[in-house]
Scaffold this active site. Structure first.
Site, PDB file in Angstrom:
ATOM      1  N   GLY A  81     -15.397   3.231   3.899  1.00  0.00           N
ATOM      2  CA  GLY A  81     -14.122   3.581   3.704  1.00  0.00           C
ATOM      3  C   GLY A  81     -13.437   2.968   2.505  1.00  0.00           C
ATOM      4  N   GLN A  82     -14.260   2.572   1.511  1.00  0.00           N
ATOM      5  CA  GLN A  82     -13.721   2.342  -0.076  1.00  0.00           C
ATOM      6  C   GLN A  82     -13.316   3.502  -0.820  1.00  0.00           C
ATOM      7  OE1 GLN A  82     -15.946  -0.483  -2.237  1.00  0.00           O
ATOM      8  NE2 GLN A  82     -14.292  -0.843  -3.701  1.00  0.00           N
ATOM      9  N   SER A  83     -12.152   3.464  -1.176  1.00  0.00           N
ATOM     10  CA  SER A  83     -11.752   4.787  -1.974  1.00  0.00           C
ATOM     11  C   SER A  83     -11.235   4.382  -3.385  1.00  0.00           C
ATOM     12  CB  SER A  83     -10.599   5.676  -1.276  1.00  0.00           C
ATOM     13  OG  SER A  83      -9.494   4.872  -0.986  1.00  0.00           O
ATOM     14  N   HIS A 136     -10.327  -4.891  -3.498  1.00  0.00           N
ATOM     15  CA  HIS A 136      -9.015  -5.307  -2.832  1.00  0.00           C
ATOM     16  C   HIS A 136      -8.990  -5.652  -1.234  1.00  0.00           C
ATOM     17  CE1 HIS A 136      -9.851  -0.907  -2.601  1.00  0.00           C
ATOM     18  NE2 HIS A 136      -9.147  -1.039  -1.372  1.00  0.00           N
ATOM     19  N   HIS A 139      -7.028  -5.657   2.246  1.00  0.00           N
ATOM     20  CA  HIS A 139      -5.960  -5.222   2.813  1.00  0.00           C
ATOM     21  C   HIS A 139      -5.527  -6.313   3.568  1.00  0.00           C
ATOM     22  CE1 HIS A 139      -6.719  -0.798   2.148  1.00  0.00           C
ATOM     23  NE2 HIS A 139      -8.158  -1.297   2.132  1.00  0.00           N
ATOM     24  N   ASN A 162     -12.792  -3.112   2.526  1.00  0.00           N
ATOM     25  CA  ASN A 162     -14.027  -2.096   2.566  1.00  0.00           C
ATOM     26  C   ASN A 162     -14.963  -1.946   1.425  1.00  0.00           C
ATOM     27  OD1 ASN A 162     -12.718  -1.118   5.093  1.00  0.00           O
ATOM     28  ND2 ASN A 162     -11.196   0.047   3.807  1.00  0.00           N
ATOM     29  N   ASP A 178       0.868  -1.191   0.196  1.00  0.00           N
ATOM     30  CA  ASP A 178      -0.056  -0.075  -0.055  1.00  0.00           C
ATOM     31  C   ASP A 178       0.880   1.189  -0.079  1.00  0.00           C
ATOM     32  OD1 ASP A 178      -3.410   0.434   0.908  1.00  0.00           O
ATOM     33  OD2 ASP A 178      -1.870   2.238   1.052  1.00  0.00           O
TER      34      ASP A 178
HETATM   35  P1  5GP Z   1      -9.667   1.665   0.466  1.00  0.00           P
HETATM   36  O1  5GP Z   1      -9.535   2.716   1.029  1.00  0.00           O
HETATM   37  O2  5GP Z   1     -10.281   1.737  -1.034  1.00  0.00           O
HETATM   38  O3  5GP Z   1     -10.197   0.378   1.062  1.00  0.00           O
HETATM   39  O4  5GP Z   1      -8.288   1.274   0.128  1.00  0.00           O
HETATM   40  C1  5GP Z   1      -7.404   1.734  -1.087  1.00  0.00           C
HETATM   41  C2  5GP Z   1      -6.060   1.688  -0.707  1.00  0.00           C
HETATM   42  O5  5GP Z   1      -5.383   1.955  -1.724  1.00  0.00           O
HETATM   43  C3  5GP Z   1      -5.491   2.739   0.348  1.00  0.00           C
HETATM   44  O6  5GP Z   1      -5.029   2.194   1.416  1.00  0.00           O
HETATM   45  C4  5GP Z   1      -4.461   3.490  -0.373  1.00  0.00           C
HETATM   46  O7  5GP Z   1      -3.422   3.922   0.439  1.00  0.00           O
HETATM   47  C5  5GP Z   1      -4.338   2.688  -1.599  1.00  0.00           C
HETATM   48  N1  5GP Z   1      -3.561   3.330  -2.910  1.00  0.00           N
HETATM   49  C6  5GP Z   1      -4.345   4.266  -3.247  1.00  0.00           C
HETATM   50  N2  5GP Z   1      -3.702   4.704  -4.582  1.00  0.00           N
HETATM   51  C7  5GP Z   1      -2.566   3.917  -4.512  1.00  0.00           C
HETATM   52  C8  5GP Z   1      -1.310   3.659  -5.385  1.00  0.00           C
HETATM   53  O8  5GP Z   1      -1.457   4.388  -6.712  1.00  0.00           O
HETATM   54  N3  5GP Z   1      -0.727   2.788  -5.158  1.00  0.00           N
HETATM   55  C9  5GP Z   1      -0.660   2.059  -4.003  1.00  0.00           C
HETATM   56  N4  5GP Z   1       0.308   0.951  -3.887  1.00  0.00           N
HETATM   57  N5  5GP Z   1      -1.593   2.233  -3.332  1.00  0.00           N
HETATM   58  C10 5GP Z   1      -2.603   2.857  -3.331  1.00  0.00           C
END
Ligand code: 5GP
Ligand code: ZN
Length: 120
Positions: free
Chosen positions: A99-101, A106, A108, A93, A38
């Site tokens: 919290g999904q962005s 994916h 974690h 998420n 991450d």
């Molecule tokens: P979410 O918030 O959707 O559960 O998790 C998305 C994750 O992707 C976050 O922890 C964020 O730090 C990671 N992330 C976002 N953009 C990138 C990227 O370009 N490269 C990597 N390695 N991680 C990313």
């Protein structure tokens, strides 16, 4: 070629990582699964484990995705074993409110610090 094989989404950052268009620190790869560190780790081990083919989120997965999502979770366990991790958390998420962005599903893989329950 990649997009034909994996049905990549052109505006998805994780599809771009799968395609090699955005660099990442890969920790695991097989035919269907990719895992990489991450960018903004929230634990000493923070690896993202993804299906290579694009699925928005768990809630949009269908029966046809069950196999690859199982492989993603087994890959997370393999990575943990390779890194000698006994205690770890695998979490996904689903939806912005949870919290999904990034909308390419994916998991974690988090380890190396105390994991609180319930998560915030
Ligand atoms: P979410 O918030 O959707 O559960 O998790 C998305 C994750 O992707 C976050 O922890 C964020 O730090 C990671 N992330 C976002 N953009 C990138 C990227 O370009 N490269 C990597 N390695 N991680 C990313
Ligand atoms: Zn994608």
């Amino acid at each position: 070629m990649f997009s034909e094989v994996f049905r990549l989404s052109s505006d998805c950052i994780f599809c771009k990582i799968v395609a090699g268009e955005i660099p990442s620190k890969e920790v695991y790869e097989d035919e269907d699964v990719l895992a990489f560190e991450d960018l903004h780790p929230v634990a000493p081990t923070h690896v993202l484990v993804i299906p290579k083919r694009h699925i928005d989120s768990v809630s949009t997965a269908t029966d046809a995705d069950a196999g690859v999502l199982g492989k993603v979770q087994v890959a997370a366990a393999k990575i943990a074993a390779d890194q000698g991790l006994k205690d770890f958390r695998v979490v996904t998420n689903n939806g912005r409110g949870a919290g999904q962005s990034v909308f390419h599903v994916h998991y974690h893989l988090l380890a190396g610090r105390r994991m609180n329950w319930p998560p915030g």
